[in-house]
Scaffold this motif. Structure first.
Motif, PDB file in Angstrom:
ATOM      1  N   THR A 115      70.217  56.946  59.126  1.00 40.41           N
ATOM      2  CA  THR A 115      70.303  55.419  58.648  1.00 40.41           C
ATOM      3  C   THR A 115      69.885  54.569  59.676  1.00 40.41           C
ATOM      4  N   ASP A 116      69.989  53.236  59.359  1.00 47.79           N
ATOM      5  CA  ASP A 116      69.701  52.432  60.486  1.00 47.79           C
ATOM      6  C   ASP A 116      71.061  52.246  61.157  1.00 47.79           C
ATOM      7  N   ASN A 124      77.817  54.724  58.451  1.00 48.47           N
ATOM      8  CA  ASN A 124      76.575  55.201  58.219  1.00 48.47           C
ATOM      9  C   ASN A 124      76.525  56.745  58.285  1.00 48.47           C
ATOM     10  N   SER A 128      74.726  58.606  55.508  1.00 50.25           N
ATOM     11  CA  SER A 128      73.620  59.826  55.766  1.00 50.25           C
ATOM     12  C   SER A 128      74.165  61.148  55.054  1.00 50.25           C
ATOM     13  N   GLU A 157      73.482  56.698  62.234  1.00 49.85           N
ATOM     14  CA  GLU A 157      72.109  55.903  63.095  1.00 49.85           C
ATOM     15  C   GLU A 157      71.973  56.618  64.539  1.00 49.85           C
ATOM     16  N   ARG A 172      65.862  54.575  58.356  1.00 48.36           N
ATOM     17  CA  ARG A 172      66.577  54.970  57.032  1.00 48.36           C
ATOM     18  C   ARG A 172      65.530  56.071  56.296  1.00 48.36           C
TER      19      ARG A 172
END
Length: 179
Positions: A115-116, A124, A128, A157, A172
């Motif tokens: 993810t970002d 996150n 993910s 992330e 992402r």
């Protein structure tokens, strides 16, 4: 701001402690471009990874049959804040599946979720994970790829492609590694 410095420190440490690691050569496909299953098999069969990116950067799309590439990036979209694969991503995943089918049957493929940096670390990581599982489930249910051949791992992330902008859409992604 603190998260930025932590991410930067991790990236610098990774660069210092992995001297044998070379820069990846990435072939980037844009949405709507045809993906060759033979190219997918060549990358997964010979090198380290294939990435499915939410947003491929403009001007970098150069599909080729370069079997020396380290990664192949495909645009894949999920519904906002979910693991629902949007219909426009399915043709790319379908070609990816055909490429996986060209590999030796004992070949294991690892599906990595990324993810970002928007959102909390815990959120996150979970996002993910469920996205990697959604891609695995799609490949198993739609294409009959044996679930035992597809392993999933979540990174959230922690492994951005674009470390200078942890919130960049390019971070992402779902990435595939052949083993």
């Amino acid at each position: 701001m603190t998260r930025y410095f932590v991410t930067l420190a991790i990236a610098i440490a990774a660069a210092l402690f992995t001297p044998g690691l070379k820069a990846e050569k990435v072939v980037v496909y844009r949405e709507g471009q045809v993906v060759s299953p033979q190219d997918v098999a060549a990358v997964l069969g010979k090198t380290r990874s294939i990435s499915l990116l939410d947003d491929a950067p403009a001007g970098r799309a150069k599909p080729s049959t370069d079997s020396h590439a380290d990664a192949l990036s495909l645009p894949v979209r999920f519904a906002f804040n979910s693991a629902d694969i949007v219909p426009s991503a399915r043709s790319q995943l379908d070609a990816l599946a055909e490429g996986i089918k060209l590999l030796a049957p004992q070949r294991i493929v690892t599906i990595e979720g990324h993810t970002d940096a928007k959102g909390s670390d815990a959120y996150n990581l979970e996002l993910s994970r469920v996205r990697a599982h959604a891609v695995r489930d799609y490949l198993v249910q739609r294409h009959g790829i044996a679930a035992a051949r597809l392993k999933t791992v979540a990174y959230g992330e922690s492994r951005p492609i674009n470390g200078s902008d942890p919130n960049a859409g390019v971070n992402r992604r779902v990435q595939f590694r052949g083993a």
